[in-house]
Write an enzyme that holds these catalytic residues in place. Structure first.
Site, mmCIF file in Angstrom:
data_model
loop_
_atom_site.group_PDB
_atom_site.id
_atom_site.type_symbol
_atom_site.label_atom_id
_atom_site.label_comp_id
_atom_site.label_asym_id
_atom_site.label_seq_id
_atom_site.Cartn_x
_atom_site.Cartn_y
_atom_site.Cartn_z
ATOM 1 N N LYS A 56 0.859 -1.195 0.000
ATOM 2 C CA LYS A 56 0.000 0.000 0.000
ATOM 3 C C LYS A 56 0.896 1.245 0.000
ATOM 4 O O LYS A 56 1.885 1.303 0.737
ATOM 5 C CB LYS A 56 -0.891 -0.019 1.248
ATOM 6 C CG LYS A 56 -1.915 1.115 1.309
ATOM 7 C CD LYS A 56 -2.808 0.977 2.552
ATOM 8 C CE LYS A 56 -3.908 2.027 2.578
ATOM 9 N NZ LYS A 56 -4.777 1.898 3.772
ATOM 10 N N SER B 245 -9.847 2.078 2.704
ATOM 11 C CA SER B 245 -8.944 2.780 1.830
ATOM 12 C C SER B 245 -7.949 1.882 1.107
ATOM 13 O O SER B 245 -7.356 2.307 0.108
ATOM 14 C CB SER B 245 -8.164 3.832 2.629
ATOM 15 O OG SER B 245 -7.348 3.220 3.597
ATOM 16 N N SER C 160 -10.167 -0.190 6.918
ATOM 17 C CA SER C 160 -9.550 -0.143 5.590
ATOM 18 C C SER C 160 -8.871 -1.404 5.103
ATOM 19 O O SER C 160 -8.485 -1.484 3.942
ATOM 20 C CB SER C 160 -8.535 0.985 5.530
ATOM 21 O OG SER C 160 -9.205 2.189 5.311
HETATM 22 N N1 GLN Z 1 -13.360 4.540 5.928
HETATM 23 C C1 GLN Z 1 -12.759 4.957 7.159
HETATM 24 C C2 GLN Z 1 -12.323 6.399 7.052
HETATM 25 O O1 GLN Z 1 -12.538 6.970 6.058
HETATM 26 C C3 GLN Z 1 -11.626 4.058 7.527
HETATM 27 C C4 GLN Z 1 -10.425 4.337 6.749
HETATM 28 C C5 GLN Z 1 -9.261 3.543 7.233
HETATM 29 O O2 GLN Z 1 -9.413 2.544 7.938
HETATM 30 N N2 GLN Z 1 -8.084 4.027 6.898
HETATM 31 O O3 GLN Z 1 -11.794 6.950 7.954
#
Ligand code: GLN
Length: 493
Positions: free
Chosen positions: A77, A157, A181
């Site tokens: 990532k 994400s 995410s």
């Molecule tokens: N969707 C969540 C957010 O936007 C989690 C994102 C994540 O775990 N990095 O914060």
């Protein structure tokens, strides 16, 4: 085809010299060539680097000097700093950032012999649930609904990592999970992913979103593959003061362990209005599989779960607003000149950050401001403690909790885009475990009526990853999920 192999199988094949590490890496680079233009899962492909690592792996294999991941091609990532390789966090502000150091997690993977194919796309600074907030464009989910070719999101994400593994461009990937995410994109893409306990993997060298929630973890084609990857990624790191000094158990051994006598909790608060009946049905199916495997099913209550999402969307932006203050155009990253120092700051940040990141910085600054701190931030922190206590109480009665991973299957690109709150609702089942710091694993268990994958989530005690691997590997056998996505490099059975 080599791209169809799981990591567990490739490790054996390499040792038995059925194919070389170079061939394995070449096969994945070819897959990337074939599919990445469409899926946009990789921001950067490091073909030369990967091939030179693969050659080195072949030399080591020839000498019998084999490490746990020698020759295994992975996707990283683009939130993990990789030495001399561009690391963008999918943001314009870091568009040309080349870190002079390697994150601890990727360093550990390298030391264990892994090959890095490239850096995967994500929501900018990991803020999002659909991989729609990337400065490098959205990622397409390799899965399609039956009879239509709509662009579905891979989740977020870590959407690039999920799409890369699901389509067989990479054997496994790293992700990070702040509020879901790793788990939510795994569910949307029909793969397995685990967010370990907060403190299990070092955060050093991972670009920060919300430091008290961020945690790295693996995404893979099977439970065992995730166990193999986490084995290499986890461990104490003196460079991260929140990393915990606790021995890393043998996760692979935990896969396949008997579940006889284990207690599985079903939290009633995870039955939310609007959730599709197919998810409810799969959840019940999961309960039956675990009963058949010798588990006792216990109903539990996590009364503060309903506040999880609201509290998360105060705490995460608050921490983000503070973490992202460092991008000022002075020390690194993009710089947009201005007449005054202040103009340089604001020009840089205006051009450098996307809309969602700005929204979160504004929210976070607001909830931390003197007049609102007690009303929002402090109350959210108190709720966080309650959410944590609910879980610990439940874990006095049960070993593992079983819930759905997300309230829906992958949605189409234009479905939620205009309403940020609707988007935040995707995290309803994943956020509580992040708030409590406990481990969570998502595994694919079935398809909905349109042919899209759905996942179930297992939650465990702090540092109870072994129990998650045991339960997940049993469910994986029962589910026997073999379907491949439409965009896949290999034979679709
Ligand atoms: N969707 C969540 C957010 O936007 C989690 C994102 C994540 O775990 N990095 O914060």
């Amino acid at each position: 085809m080599l791209t169809e192999l799981k990591i567990s199988q490739a490790i054996e094949g390499l040792r038995r010299k059925e194919f070389s590490a170079e061939e394995l890496t070449q096969a994945h680079l070819k897959a990337i060539e074939a599919l990445n233009e469409r899926l946009n899962a990789f921001i950067t492909v490091t073909a030369d680097y990967a091939l030179s690592q693969a050659k080195k792996a072949d030399e080591q294999l020839a000498k019998g000097d084999v490490k746990p991941l020698t020759g295994i091609p992975l996707a990283i990532k683009d939130l993990f700093c990789t030495k001399n390789i561009k690391t963008t966090a999918a943001s314009r502000i870091l568009e040309n950032f080349v870190p002079p150091y390697e994150s601890t997690v990727t360093q550990k993977l390298l030391e264990d012999g892994a090959v890095f194919l490239g850096k995967t796309n994500l929501d900018e600074f990991a803020m999002g649930s659909g991989n729609l907030n990337s400065a490098f464009g959205p990622v397409e989910n390799p899965w399609k609904r039956q009879n239509d070719d709509d662009f579905l999101v891979p989740g977020g994400s870590s959407g690039g990592s999920a799409a890369a593994v699901a389509s067989a461009m990479a054997m496994g990937a790293t992700g990070t999970d702040t509020g879901g995410s790793i788990r939510q994109p795994s569910s949307y893409c029909g793969i397995t992913g685990i967010k370990p306990t907060y403190g299990r993997c070092s955060r050093w060298g991972i670009i920060a979103y919300a430091s008290s929630l961020d945690q790295a973890g693996p995404m893979g084609k099977s439970v065992e593959d995730c166990a193999i990857l986490l084995q290499s990624m986890a461990g104490f790191d003196p460079k991260d003061s929140t990393s915990v000094n606790k021995a890393v158990p043998d996760y692979r051994k935990a896969c396949g362990r008997s579940l006889k006598g284990m207690k599985i909790g079903i939290p009633k608060e995870y039955r939310v209005v609007g959730m599709s009946s197919e998810i409810e049905t799969l959840w019940q199916q999961g309960i039956r599989w675990l009963k058949e495997a010798g588990c006792e099913i216990v109903d539990v209550s996590l009364p503060h779960t309903k506040y999880g999402l609201a509290a998360y969307y105060i705490i995460a932006p608050a921490e983000a607003s503070s973490n992202l203050a460092r991008y000022d155009g002075v020390r690194f990253g993009r710089r947009v000149q201005g007449e005054t120092l202040e103009a340089l700051y604001s020009n840089t940040r205006r051009e450098g950050f996307g809309a969602e990141v700005k929204r979160r910085i504004l929210m976070g600054t607001y909830v931390l401001s003197a007049g609102y701190y007690d009303a929002y931030y402090l109350r959210a922190q108190k709720l966080r403690q309650r959410i944590h206590d609910d879980f610990l109480q439940a874990f006095q009665k049960v070993d593992v909790l079983l819930t759905p991973t997300a309230p829906s299957a992958a949605f189409a690109k234009d479905e939620h885009q205009l309403d940020p709150v609707q988007m935040y609702l995707n995290d309803i089942f994943t956020v509580p475990a992040s708030m409590a710091g406990i481990p969570g694993l998502s595994l694919p268990v079935g398809l909905d009526h349109k042919g899209l994958p759905l996942g179930l989530q297992l939650l465990g005690r702090p540092f109870g990853e072994e129990s998650l691997f045991s339960v997940a590997s049993s469910m994986e056998k029962s589910a026997n999920f073999q379907t491949k996505p439409s965009l896949y490099v290999g034979v679709k059975s």
